[in-house]
Design an enzyme around this catalytic site. Structure first.
Site, PDB file in Angstrom:
ATOM      1  N   TYR A  77      31.748  37.980  46.548  1.00 25.64           N
ATOM      2  CA  TYR A  77      32.561  38.379  44.999  1.00 25.64           C
ATOM      3  C   TYR A  77      31.881  38.239  43.783  1.00 25.64           C
ATOM      4  CZ  TYR A  77      36.410  39.697  47.946  1.00 25.64           C
ATOM      5  OH  TYR A  77      37.159  40.438  48.910  1.00 25.64           O
ATOM      6  N   ARG A  80      30.027  41.140  43.268  1.00 28.19           N
ATOM      7  CA  ARG A  80      30.925  42.447  42.623  1.00 28.19           C
ATOM      8  C   ARG A  80      31.540  42.221  41.497  1.00 28.19           C
ATOM      9  NH1 ARG A  80      35.039  43.213  47.344  1.00 28.19           N
ATOM     10  NH2 ARG A  80      35.913  44.989  45.926  1.00 28.19           N
ATOM     11  N   HIS A 131      45.912  45.367  44.992  1.00 30.28           N
ATOM     12  CA  HIS A 131      45.151  44.476  45.776  1.00 30.28           C
ATOM     13  C   HIS A 131      44.583  43.199  44.813  1.00 30.28           C
ATOM     14  CE1 HIS A 131      44.778  47.940  48.861  1.00 30.28           C
ATOM     15  NE2 HIS A 131      45.744  47.324  48.982  1.00 30.28           N
ATOM     16  N   CYS A 139      43.971  29.012  43.187  1.00 30.55           N
ATOM     17  CA  CYS A 139      43.797  27.807  43.851  1.00 30.55           C
ATOM     18  C   CYS A 139      44.022  27.915  45.502  1.00 30.55           C
ATOM     19  CB  CYS A 139      44.442  26.574  43.458  1.00 30.55           C
ATOM     20  SG  CYS A 139      43.880  25.040  44.268  1.00 30.55           S
ATOM     21  N   CYS A 212      39.514  23.830  41.375  1.00 29.32           N
ATOM     22  CA  CYS A 212      40.604  23.906  40.595  1.00 29.32           C
ATOM     23  C   CYS A 212      40.791  22.679  39.573  1.00 29.32           C
ATOM     24  CB  CYS A 212      41.685  23.695  41.432  1.00 29.32           C
ATOM     25  SG  CYS A 212      43.318  23.572  40.640  1.00 29.32           S
ATOM     26  N   CYS A 215      43.922  20.452  40.683  1.00 28.47           N
ATOM     27  CA  CYS A 215      43.861  19.391  41.781  1.00 28.47           C
ATOM     28  C   CYS A 215      42.393  19.360  42.456  1.00 28.47           C
ATOM     29  CB  CYS A 215      44.956  20.118  42.926  1.00 28.47           C
ATOM     30  SG  CYS A 215      44.138  21.464  43.987  1.00 28.47           S
TER      31      CYS A 215
HETATM   32  C1  BV8 Z   1      48.994  43.780  55.142  1.00 27.61           C
HETATM   33  C2  BV8 Z   1      41.016  43.747  48.235  1.00 27.61           C
HETATM   34  C3  BV8 Z   1      50.697  42.634  55.966  1.00 27.61           C
HETATM   35  C4  BV8 Z   1      39.835  42.887  48.451  1.00 27.61           C
HETATM   36  C5  BV8 Z   1      41.507  45.188  49.861  1.00 27.61           C
HETATM   37  C6  BV8 Z   1      45.085  45.751  62.196  1.00 27.61           C
HETATM   38  C7  BV8 Z   1      44.691  44.432  62.080  1.00 27.61           C
HETATM   39  C8  BV8 Z   1      44.804  43.795  60.929  1.00 27.61           C
HETATM   40  C9  BV8 Z   1      45.520  44.423  59.832  1.00 27.61           C
HETATM   41  C10 BV8 Z   1      45.655  45.947  60.166  1.00 27.61           C
HETATM   42  C11 BV8 Z   1      45.583  46.411  61.199  1.00 27.61           C
HETATM   43  N1  BV8 Z   1      45.941  47.806  61.074  1.00 27.61           N
HETATM   44  C12 BV8 Z   1      46.596  47.899  59.790  1.00 27.61           C
HETATM   45  C13 BV8 Z   1      46.386  46.598  59.126  1.00 27.61           C
HETATM   46  C14 BV8 Z   1      46.887  46.642  57.822  1.00 27.61           C
HETATM   47  C15 BV8 Z   1      45.569  46.482  56.941  1.00 27.61           C
HETATM   48  C16 BV8 Z   1      45.006  47.695  56.966  1.00 27.61           C
HETATM   49  O1  BV8 Z   1      45.436  48.721  56.624  1.00 27.61           O
HETATM   50  N2  BV8 Z   1      43.586  47.668  57.628  1.00 27.61           N
HETATM   51  C17 BV8 Z   1      43.161  49.028  57.677  1.00 27.61           C
HETATM   52  C18 BV8 Z   1      41.705  48.832  57.794  1.00 27.61           C
HETATM   53  C19 BV8 Z   1      43.463  49.687  58.967  1.00 27.61           C
HETATM   54  N3  BV8 Z   1      46.136  46.044  55.701  1.00 27.61           N
HETATM   55  C20 BV8 Z   1      46.166  44.802  55.188  1.00 27.61           C
HETATM   56  O2  BV8 Z   1      45.696  43.801  55.841  1.00 27.61           O
HETATM   57  C21 BV8 Z   1      46.975  44.849  53.956  1.00 27.61           C
HETATM   58  N4  BV8 Z   1      47.965  43.853  54.036  1.00 27.61           N
HETATM   59  O3  BV8 Z   1      49.085  44.798  55.803  1.00 27.61           O
HETATM   60  O4  BV8 Z   1      49.790  42.585  55.275  1.00 27.61           O
HETATM   61  C22 BV8 Z   1      51.496  41.531  55.996  1.00 27.61           C
HETATM   62  C23 BV8 Z   1      52.938  41.429  55.483  1.00 27.61           C
HETATM   63  C24 BV8 Z   1      53.412  40.064  55.459  1.00 27.61           C
HETATM   64  C25 BV8 Z   1      52.847  39.123  55.767  1.00 27.61           C
HETATM   65  C26 BV8 Z   1      51.419  38.835  55.884  1.00 27.61           C
HETATM   66  C27 BV8 Z   1      50.658  40.107  56.149  1.00 27.61           C
HETATM   67  C28 BV8 Z   1      46.158  44.138  52.895  1.00 27.61           C
HETATM   68  C29 BV8 Z   1      45.031  45.252  52.445  1.00 27.61           C
HETATM   69  C30 BV8 Z   1      44.439  45.074  51.110  1.00 27.61           C
HETATM   70  C31 BV8 Z   1      43.008  44.660  51.730  1.00 27.61           C
HETATM   71  N5  BV8 Z   1      42.180  44.391  50.312  1.00 27.61           N
HETATM   72  N6  BV8 Z   1      40.857  45.101  48.698  1.00 27.61           N
HETATM   73  C32 BV8 Z   1      38.436  43.540  47.962  1.00 27.61           C
HETATM   74  O5  BV8 Z   1      38.392  44.644  47.459  1.00 27.61           O
HETATM   75  O6  BV8 Z   1      37.238  42.780  48.420  1.00 27.61           O
HETATM   76  S1  BV8 Z   1      41.351  46.842  50.676  1.00 27.61           S
HETATM   77  C33 BV8 Z   1      39.981  47.698  49.854  1.00 27.61           C
HETATM   78  O7  BV8 Z   1      39.590  48.863  50.989  1.00 27.61           O
HETATM   79  C34 BV8 Z   1      40.146  48.583  48.611  1.00 27.61           C
HETATM   80  O8  BV8 Z   1      41.118  47.634  47.809  1.00 27.61           O
HETATM   81  C35 BV8 Z   1      40.737  49.801  49.365  1.00 27.61           C
HETATM   82  O9  BV8 Z   1      42.414  49.641  49.340  1.00 27.61           O
HETATM   83  C36 BV8 Z   1      40.289  49.916  50.666  1.00 27.61           C
HETATM   84  C37 BV8 Z   1      39.092  50.898  50.574  1.00 27.61           C
HETATM   85  O10 BV8 Z   1      39.738  52.137  50.462  1.00 27.61           O
HETATM   86  P1  BV8 Z   1      39.314  53.266  49.293  1.00 27.61           P
HETATM   87  O11 BV8 Z   1      39.815  52.715  48.182  1.00 27.61           O
HETATM   88  O12 BV8 Z   1      39.900  54.311  49.976  1.00 27.61           O
HETATM   89  O13 BV8 Z   1      37.808  53.087  49.436  1.00 27.61           O
HETATM   90  P2  BV8 Z   1      36.843  53.962  50.572  1.00 27.61           P
HETATM   91  O14 BV8 Z   1      35.606  53.530  50.458  1.00 27.61           O
HETATM   92  O15 BV8 Z   1      37.725  53.557  52.093  1.00 27.61           O
HETATM   93  O16 BV8 Z   1      37.148  55.522  50.229  1.00 27.61           O
HETATM   94  C38 BV8 Z   1      36.443  56.106  49.234  1.00 27.61           C
HETATM   95  C39 BV8 Z   1      37.058  57.161  49.061  1.00 27.61           C
HETATM   96  O17 BV8 Z   1      36.568  58.003  47.858  1.00 27.61           O
HETATM   97  C40 BV8 Z   1      36.589  58.433  50.115  1.00 27.61           C
HETATM   98  O18 BV8 Z   1      37.688  59.158  50.578  1.00 27.61           O
HETATM   99  C41 BV8 Z   1      35.426  59.166  49.662  1.00 27.61           C
HETATM  100  O19 BV8 Z   1      35.281  60.449  50.082  1.00 27.61           O
HETATM  101  C42 BV8 Z   1      35.988  59.175  48.190  1.00 27.61           C
HETATM  102  N7  BV8 Z   1      34.916  59.329  47.282  1.00 27.61           N
HETATM  103  C43 BV8 Z   1      33.645  58.725  47.186  1.00 27.61           C
HETATM  104  N8  BV8 Z   1      33.105  58.967  45.959  1.00 27.61           N
HETATM  105  C44 BV8 Z   1      33.685  59.857  44.959  1.00 27.61           C
HETATM  106  C45 BV8 Z   1      35.014  60.049  46.103  1.00 27.61           C
HETATM  107  N9  BV8 Z   1      36.131  60.717  45.503  1.00 27.61           N
HETATM  108  C46 BV8 Z   1      35.923  61.203  44.426  1.00 27.61           C
HETATM  109  N10 BV8 Z   1      34.996  60.914  43.375  1.00 27.61           N
HETATM  110  C47 BV8 Z   1      33.746  60.463  44.035  1.00 27.61           C
HETATM  111  N11 BV8 Z   1      32.465  60.337  43.188  1.00 27.61           N
HETATM  112 ZN    ZN Z   2      44.627  23.561  42.516  1.00 30.53          ZN
END
Ligand code: BV8
Ligand code: ZN
Length: 314
Positions: A77, A80, A131, A139, A212, A215
């Protein structure tokens, strides 16, 4: 980078029908993904840049990874944060900010944590961060509510930037006099590109990581990890906004629509009346699959978002 510079191919007929729809639209939603920041030099998750030191970003963006090795996840992180601070918003970020200023009924949902929409001047009340942000910190202590936003410290803690003796211990067996001097270590740290897998990654102990002030617990990035819920109030706001009145138009920009619940908003908007325009570099990513954003009466504009978005919104 050459891919990003690919010229936009916007068929005139599509642009004409889209412009007509845009001009007749009031309630507009945008869903942003990593692709909108690609032209700013930030790697996407699934593209070639989706790897850091041969780790898949999604392996590190989890509570388990942080629990298991907070030093490694903080270095991911910290890297990034540094990259995002070096990057500049591009014309797509500015075009959306401009449209948001002109139209109070235009809401942007961003999956990105890079802060570029904010730095482009996007009105914050019309920008929903699904996100979290690399620049929020919170914390990890169960009973502690300490959080801070807009923390642009880089590196987040000295140990992630300037190595101290304990970060580059003398190789076992060598006597400590062999350890490089602080100046040499500083030079090494700044020359060593820790995103390069061939360079040693310092083993950071917990006491070198952000603490933190309330704490003394371990702090973590204020992002939503896989398996973690999205902010409840954000989800409620968006649901209410989409359902309160019909949505006229949805822009799906630079996202593989592979992460839920974020990706699900396209279908929800369509169910509430929206026509959908998808802007993506890769037709395979979105074409055809209804839940991936392209269905009947939609538009698909292929190319770099930083070229297409300003073009179709002007
Ligand atoms: C939740 C922050 C429920 C962190 C991110 C099985 C097991 C476990 C979980 C799951 C599962 N199946 C489904 C899930 C749910 C899971 C999920 O969806 N998993 C996926 C992988 C299947 N989701 C979650 O876990 C979410 N939480 O469901 O909680 C819950 C409810 C109650 C109580 C408890 C739990 C949380 C998901 C959030 C994760 N955090 N980011 C960090 O950044 O480090 S996600 C992270 O990846 C990004 O934020 C973003 O969302 C994602 C990546 O996606 P994109 O942004 O689309 O990027 P990507 O590289 O994929 O695509 C780029 C695109 O751009 C491509 O299409 C490409 O062609 C295009 N492109 C490239 N260059 C260009 C372009 N387009 C235009 N111009 C260009 N130049
Ligand atoms: Zn704390």
């Amino acid at each position: 980078a050459s891919v990003v510079k690919q010229a936009a191919r916007i068929p005139a007929a599509d642009l004409e029908s889209f412009t007509e729809c845009l001009q007749g639209s009031r309630r507009i939603l945008a869903l942003l993904g990593a692709g909108i920041s690609a032209a700013s030099g930030l790697p996407t998750f699934r593209g070639a840049g989706g790897l850091w030191r041969s780790f898949d970003a999604t392996e590190l963006a989890t509570p388990e990874a942080f629990e298991d090795n907070p030093g490694l996840v903080w270095q991911f992180y910290n890297y990034r944060r540094h990259m995002a601070l070096q990057a500049q918003p591009n014309k797509a970020h500015y075009a959306l900010a401009e449209m948001s200023r002109k139209n109070k009924d235009f809401i942007t949902l961003s999956q990105n944590v890079d802060g570029l929409s904010q730095r482009a001047g996007h009105p914050m009340e019309q920008l929903k961060l699904l996100h979290g942000s690399l620049f929020n910190i919170k914390c990890t202590s169960f009973y502690c509510d300490y959080t801070r936003t807009n923390d642009f410290t880089d590196p987040i803690v000295p140990s992630l930037g300037i190595p101290q003796k304990e970060l580059f211990p003398a190789a076992s067996g060598e006597d400590s006099s062999e350890v490089a001097s602080a100046e040499q270590q500083f030079k090494l740290a700044n020359e060593v590109d820790i995103s390069d897998p061939s360079n040693p990654l310092p083993e950071l102990s917990a006491d070198n990581l952000p603490k933190c002030p309330k704490c003394n617990g371990l702090l973590r990035p204020g992002v939503v990890w896989f398996g973690e819920p999205l902010p409840r109030n954000t989800l409620d706001y968006i649901d209410e906004w989409i359902k309160s009145e019909p949505v006229d138009l949805m822009l799906v920009i630079g996202t593989s629509s592979s992460v839920y619940p974020a990706a699900g908003y396209t279908d929800v908007a369509r169910e509430n009346g929206a026509r959908v325009a998808v802007i993506n570099m890769d037709p395979n990513d979105v074409a055809g699959k209804r839940s991936k954003g392209v269905g009947k009466g939609d538009w698909f504009f292929q190319g770099d978002a930083s070229v297409i978005v300003p073009e179709i919104l002007k």
